[in-house]
Each structure stands twice: as structure tokens, then as C-alpha cells.
Design an enzyme around this catalytic site. Structure first.
Site, PDB file in Angstrom:
ATOM      1  N   ASP A  29       0.389  -1.948   0.119  1.00 13.62           N
ATOM      2  CA  ASP A  29       0.134   0.181   0.217  1.00 13.62           C
ATOM      3  C   ASP A  29       0.741   1.404   0.037  1.00 13.62           C
ATOM      4  O   ASP A  29       1.847   1.561   0.145  1.00 13.62           O
ATOM      5  CB  ASP A  29      -0.970   0.199   1.231  1.00 13.62           C
ATOM      6  N   ASN A  35     -10.903  -2.517  -5.626  1.00 14.89           N
ATOM      7  CA  ASN A  35     -10.139  -1.632  -6.401  1.00 14.89           C
ATOM      8  C   ASN A  35     -10.572  -1.468  -7.430  1.00 14.89           C
ATOM      9  O   ASN A  35     -10.099  -0.729  -8.309  1.00 14.89           O
ATOM     10  CB  ASN A  35      -8.698  -2.169  -6.587  1.00 14.89           C
TER      11      ASN A  35
END
Ligand code: IPE
Ligand code: IPE
Ligand code: MG
Length: 228
Positions: A9, A57
Site C-alpha cells: 500500500d 479496487n
């Protein structure tokens, strides 16, 4: 440690801090993947699972999703020889049917070409922990409907046998970069007794010292599994 899993991330924040488009952060994140594979080889880690793209996502802007899928195809083309050199088997975990045809074809090609190797790089793509559990439940339901399985016979082992990669052991350590203290739908079933390690370092900046710090922290942990 047998199995390391990473929530990669912070690519977007890394790019933003440099005044670059988010996709540049993803490109830089791809470089980190290359490096981390080498660290894992040196540390003799047999399974490396990388959370690359979640089911959630898909909600991102079309251009970012397209860029990520393009980067995936380019990465696979560029890294196939390195996977052979290091004798690493590529596997995919997730709803691969959601991926664009070029990405599916590139993945299938590399998976087949590397299928004989012992060490594994597992890419989570269009992956969600809840989706995986739902898909496992569907698989079980089908076997019950066909009379092959009795509901009473379902135990944790039977259930886990219907997850995406039932032969892969649970992760020992889950690392998350960029400081967020959450799992974001990663390996919900398999994470039950994983050790967690969060570093504020953004994924494109994650280097060998950070990798070693995570492994050193893991070595200090006392895994009790509910015992004393
Ligand atoms: C991780 O970086 C990569 C993916 C989720 C594809 P992000 O894109 O989430 O970066 P941040 O969290 O916005 O910084
Ligand atoms: C988790 O990161 C998913 C991946 C690393 C692929 P996100 O950036 O999507 O997670 P949230 O939105 O911060 O929970
Ligand atoms: Mg993020």
C-alpha cells in the site's frame, strides 16, 4: 518463516508527494516487487503472497484501473526470465475471470511456464477475502446438492479445502506498508493466527532494511495459538 504475505500500500501517496500521477507510484511499486522477490530468495522464504488488486479496487477511476492492468502485463513480460532464473512458480489468487483478456492470457502463460518450481509467488488479483469465502461456500453447496458431501461432514479442513489455493499454508507474517491499521479484505480466513507488522514506509520506498526489520520483528514474536 515459510509464508510471507504483503499488503502493498501507499503507491498513490508516494506519487502525490512527488507531484506525479498515481500511476507513476504503481510503476515504482512494480520495482519494489522485483526487489522483494530477491530478498525472499535470500531469506529462503518459500511462499510470497502479494496483494496487488482487490475486488474493491475496481471502484477506482477507469484510467487508474487500466494503467494497473497494463503494468501487470508489462511486469509479467519483463519478469518471466527472472522467475525462471530464481525457479519461482507464479500463481494467481482471486476472481481471475474479472481481469481483462490480455492480463488473463499473460498470467496463464507464465503460470504454465513456471508450474514445475517449488518456490511460489502468489499474486492476489481481483481478490477479496469475503469473496473467497463466498466462493468456497458455493463449492461446498454444489457438492452437497450432488449428494457427494454431507453437511455434518463439513469441518474447518473441508471448508479450507474449497478456498482458492488450498495447498498453500497459512501466512506466518502479514506486512502492510504505508501505516494503515487494517486488513482491507485480505486473507480473512488464512490470517487467523498470522502475525501482523505495519510500517509507515510507502511501498515504492520499501527496501532491504525495511524487509529485514519486518523479519526481525517476527522472530521476536511468541506465537501461542491460544495456548499458554
Ligand atoms: C496500493 O497503493 C496499490 C493498489 C491498491 C493497487 P494505493 O494505490 O492504494 O496507494 P495509496 O493508498 O492511495 O497511497
Ligand atoms: C489494499 O489497499 C489493497 C491492495 C493493496 C491491493 P487499498 O488502498 O485498496 O485499501 P484501503 O482502501 O486503504 O483500505
Ligand atoms: Mg491504498
Amino acid at each position: 518463516m515459510e509464508h510471507l504475505a504483503i499488503i502493498m500500500d501507499g503507491n498513490g501517496r508516494w506519487a502525490k508527494a512527488r507531484g506525479l500521477p498515481r500511476t507513476e507510484g504503481h510503476r515504482a511499486g512494480g520495482e519494489t516487487v522485483r526487489r522483494v522477490l530477491q530478498y525472499c530468495r535470500d531469506a529462503n522464504i518459500r511462499y510470497l503472497t502479494l496483494y496487488a488488486f482487490s475486488v474493491e479496487n475496481w471502484k477506482r477511476p477507469r484510467e487508474e484501473v487500466d494503467a494497473l492492468m497494463k503494468l501487470l502485463v508489462a511486469y509479467l513480460a519483463g519478469e518471466e526470465s527472472m522467475l525462471h532464473q530464481n525457479q519461482v512458480r507464479l500463481r494467481v489468487m482471486g476472481r481471475r475471470e474479472d481481469l481483462p483478456p490480455e492480463a488473463r492470457a499473460a498470467l496463464q502463460h507464465v503460470e504454465e511456464a513456471t508450474a514445475g518450481y517449488e518456490r511460489q509467488l502468489i499474486l492476489c488479483l481481483s481478490y477479496g477475502g469475503r469473496a473467497e469465502i463466498v466462493d468456497a461456500a458455493k463449492g461446498l453447496a454444489k457438492r452437497i446438492a450432488s449428494g457427494e458431501l454431507q453437511p455434518e461432514a463439513i469441518d474447518e479442513q473441508t471448508f479450507a479445502g474449497h478456498l482458492y489455493l488450498p495447498d498453500v499454508p497459512d501466512p506466518d507474517l502479514i506486512v502492510r506498508t504505508s501505516g494503515e491499521l487494517r486488513l482491507s479484505n485480505f486473507l480473512l480466513w488464512q490470517a487467523s493466527y498470522a502475525e501482523l507488522y505495519v510500517t509507515p514506509v510507502l511501498w515504492p520506498d520499501f527496501g532491504e532494511a525495511d524487509f529485514k526489520a519486518a523479519l526481525a520483528a517476527f522472530e521476536q514474536r511468541n506465537r501461542r495459538y491460544g495456548g499458554v
